[in-house]
Design an enzyme around this catalytic site. Structure first.
Site, PDB file in Angstrom:
ATOM      1  N   ARG A 122       0.805  -1.233   0.000  1.00 23.61           N
ATOM      2  CA  ARG A 122       0.000   0.000   0.000  1.00 23.61           C
ATOM      3  C   ARG A 122       0.839   1.285   0.000  1.00 23.61           C
ATOM      4  O   ARG A 122       0.372   2.345   0.400  1.00 23.61           O
ATOM      5  CB  ARG A 122      -1.000   0.008   1.153  1.00 23.61           C
ATOM      6  N   LYS A 144       2.636  11.225 -11.577  1.00 21.31           N
ATOM      7  CA  LYS A 144       1.814  10.316 -12.370  1.00 21.31           C
ATOM      8  C   LYS A 144       2.567   9.005 -12.574  1.00 21.31           C
ATOM      9  O   LYS A 144       3.706   9.000 -13.063  1.00 21.31           O
ATOM     10  CB  LYS A 144       1.483  10.927 -13.737  1.00 21.31           C
ATOM     11  N   GLU A 186       8.499  17.208 -25.248  1.00 21.99           N
ATOM     12  CA  GLU A 186       7.959  17.658 -23.967  1.00 21.99           C
ATOM     13  C   GLU A 186       8.521  19.023 -23.577  1.00 21.99           C
ATOM     14  O   GLU A 186       7.845  19.826 -22.930  1.00 21.99           O
ATOM     15  CB  GLU A 186       8.245  16.621 -22.879  1.00 21.99           C
ATOM     16  N   LYS A 228       6.438  22.833 -15.046  1.00 18.20           N
ATOM     17  CA  LYS A 228       5.578  21.730 -14.630  1.00 18.20           C
ATOM     18  C   LYS A 228       5.285  21.807 -13.136  1.00 18.20           C
ATOM     19  O   LYS A 228       4.150  21.553 -12.709  1.00 18.20           O
ATOM     20  CB  LYS A 228       6.211  20.378 -14.970  1.00 18.20           C
ATOM     21  N   GLU A 238      -4.993  16.549 -11.371  1.00 17.43           N
ATOM     22  CA  GLU A 238      -5.527  16.830 -12.706  1.00 17.43           C
ATOM     23  C   GLU A 238      -7.053  16.978 -12.728  1.00 17.43           C
ATOM     24  O   GLU A 238      -7.753  16.365 -13.531  1.00 17.43           O
ATOM     25  CB  GLU A 238      -5.089  15.753 -13.709  1.00 17.43           C
ATOM     26  N   ARG A 242      -4.003  21.254 -14.601  1.00 21.03           N
ATOM     27  CA  ARG A 242      -2.961  20.288 -14.963  1.00 21.03           C
ATOM     28  C   ARG A 242      -3.247  19.612 -16.301  1.00 21.03           C
ATOM     29  O   ARG A 242      -2.325  19.125 -16.966  1.00 21.03           O
ATOM     30  CB  ARG A 242      -2.795  19.236 -13.850  1.00 21.03           C
ATOM     31  N   ASN A 246      -1.381  18.001 -21.061  1.00 22.01           N
ATOM     32  CA  ASN A 246      -1.706  16.956 -22.029  1.00 22.01           C
ATOM     33  C   ASN A 246      -1.727  17.472 -23.466  1.00 22.01           C
ATOM     34  O   ASN A 246      -2.189  16.753 -24.365  1.00 22.01           O
ATOM     35  CB  ASN A 246      -3.063  16.328 -21.693  1.00 22.01           C
ATOM     36  N   HIS A 249      -1.160  15.093 -26.308  1.00 22.11           N
ATOM     37  CA  HIS A 249      -1.107  13.728 -25.787  1.00 22.11           C
ATOM     38  C   HIS A 249      -2.316  12.876 -26.194  1.00 22.11           C
ATOM     39  O   HIS A 249      -2.185  11.662 -26.325  1.00 22.11           O
ATOM     40  CB  HIS A 249      -0.964  13.757 -24.265  1.00 22.11           C
ATOM     41  N   HIS A 253      -1.159   9.652 -27.726  1.00 25.29           N
ATOM     42  CA  HIS A 253      -1.445   8.360 -27.112  1.00 25.29           C
ATOM     43  C   HIS A 253      -2.193   7.448 -28.079  1.00 25.29           C
ATOM     44  O   HIS A 253      -1.969   6.231 -28.100  1.00 25.29           O
ATOM     45  CB  HIS A 253      -2.263   8.552 -25.834  1.00 25.29           C
ATOM     46  N   HIS A 266       7.339   7.794 -27.531  1.00 25.97           N
ATOM     47  CA  HIS A 266       6.325   8.644 -26.911  1.00 25.97           C
ATOM     48  C   HIS A 266       6.449  10.097 -27.378  1.00 25.97           C
ATOM     49  O   HIS A 266       5.458  10.728 -27.779  1.00 25.97           O
ATOM     50  CB  HIS A 266       6.443   8.572 -25.385  1.00 25.97           C
TER      51      HIS A 266
END
Length: 364
Positions: A122, A144, A186, A228, A238, A242, A246, A249, A253, A266
């Site tokens: 956990r 993330k 990026e 960032k 997000e 935030r 993206n 993205h 993606h 990527h």
């Protein structure tokens, strides 16, 4: 600028931490030991990074029980199956609740390792030790973590902040040109979102950056991390601003998904995705064509693809975009632009502009 003492703080209350950026700090115990309270350390890396940097990192961990997990290289291995294999090894050693997981590598290793650290018992301690430009400017920062599913990228994961990010720019010397270009996507993103001065600086200084001038590298990594950090501090999970991070993205993606997580890096997919977002913004009447051409030119100068591709078809790209985690109430939420440095979160757009953009860039 003291290039041996760059620290970017991220203020998240009791989850606050620092990003350290310098040359030659990978093997320095002072960058690690004060934040590692237990005796056990698990370094997760891949078979490309391991022969280059694992021994250096281990020098920073004297007296610790250092275990290693060496994974194959590639986006394909950012999966639940691989995470399960890491859990198997952690339990077989066994590693206790005081273990600290160190992610030594690029974005795949960082995302996977953070996900493992968030889940094991956990939640255990976690360090990001990024060795690629993309990881140093983006994926190692902000918490993330996650893995891919065959149907969509990054659909399984957790927000889980590291104890610290240690970015040694010396590792970029061994980065191949294609991976470096991927990371530049990026970097350019931050200029397009909310930092037009940074975008203009890159237009003027991109040759020095691409030649790996040390001062220029420190500049782009520090400026990217600051940009960032300020966004993450406002919106850690997000729920609002935030989402601007993206930019490109959702398109990117989808490209990665339909091409099978591998043929397109990527950053290559995100770079073309940002150009598609810019094109769609011009179709909406929000972005001047002059700015669109500036964006295209800089993407091309850093070695990223800018032309229509026959690697994917319009229909399959649109279907993959509909599976994106940013779909809300059945409509794709996109990040578009009203100018360089003026990005906006947009769900009310002309669907014909989206379809035209996809058809212009997907020719397969």
């Amino acid at each position: 600028m003291n290039i041996n003492n760059i620290t970017v703080p991220i203020d998240l209350g009791n989850r606050s931490y620092e990003i350290r950026i310098a040359n030659g700090i990978l093997s320095d115990p002072r960058e690690f030991l004060d934040w590692i309270t237990g005796e056990q350390v698990l370094v997760i890396t891949n078979d490309v990074v391991q022969p280059l940097y694992l021994d250096q990192l281990k020098q920073a961990l004297p007296s610790k029980q250092v275990e290693e997990m060496i994974l194959p290289d590639g986006e394909h291995y950012k999966s639940l199956k691989t995470a399960g294999e890491v859990f198997d090894q952690m339990l077989s050693i066994p590693l206790d609740r005081q273990v600290t997981v160190l992610a030594l590598g690029g974005g795949v290793i960082g995302d996977l390792s953070g996900f493992v650290a968030a889940c094991y018992q956990r939640g255990v301690g976690f360090f990001q030790v990024p060795t690629t430009l993309l990881a140093q400017v983006d994926s190692s920062v902000g918490g993330k973590t996650g893995v891919n599913h065959s149907s969509a990228k990054n659909m399984i994961g957790a927000f889980y902040q590291p104890l610290r990010v240690v970015a040694d720019i010396g590792t970029l010397r061994t980065l191949d040109p294609r991976q470096f270009s991927s990371g530049m996507a990026e970097v350019l993103k931050y200029g397009l979102i909310n930092d037009p001065e940074f975008f203009s600086w890159m237009e003027q200084n991109i040759d020095s950056v691409m030649q790996h001038d040390q001062t220029a590298l420190i500049k782009i990594i520090q400026r990217s991390c600051i940009n960032k950090a300020r966004i993450v501090e406002q919106d850690e999970r997000e729920s609002g601003v935030r989402a601007l991070l993206n930019l490109g993205h959702t398109f990117g993606h989808a490209i990665e998904t339909v091409t099978g997580y591998g043929p397109w890096l990527h950053g290559e997919a995100v770079g073309l995705g940002m150009l598609m977002a810019a094109r769609m913004s011009t179709l909406q009447g929000w972005l001047d064509n002059t700015d669109f051409l500036r964006i295209r030119s800089l993407l091309e100068r850093v070695g990223l693809p800018v032309d229509p591709s026959n690697d994917f078809k319009p229909k399959e790209l649109q279907e993959a975009m509909n599976m994106d985690k940013k779909v809300l109430a059945g409509k794709i939420r996109l990040i578009l632009m009203q100018g360089i440095g003026k990005a906006l979160i947009c769900q009310n757009y002309d669907p014909t502009a989206l379809l035209q953009t996809i058809e212009e860039f997907a020719t397969g």
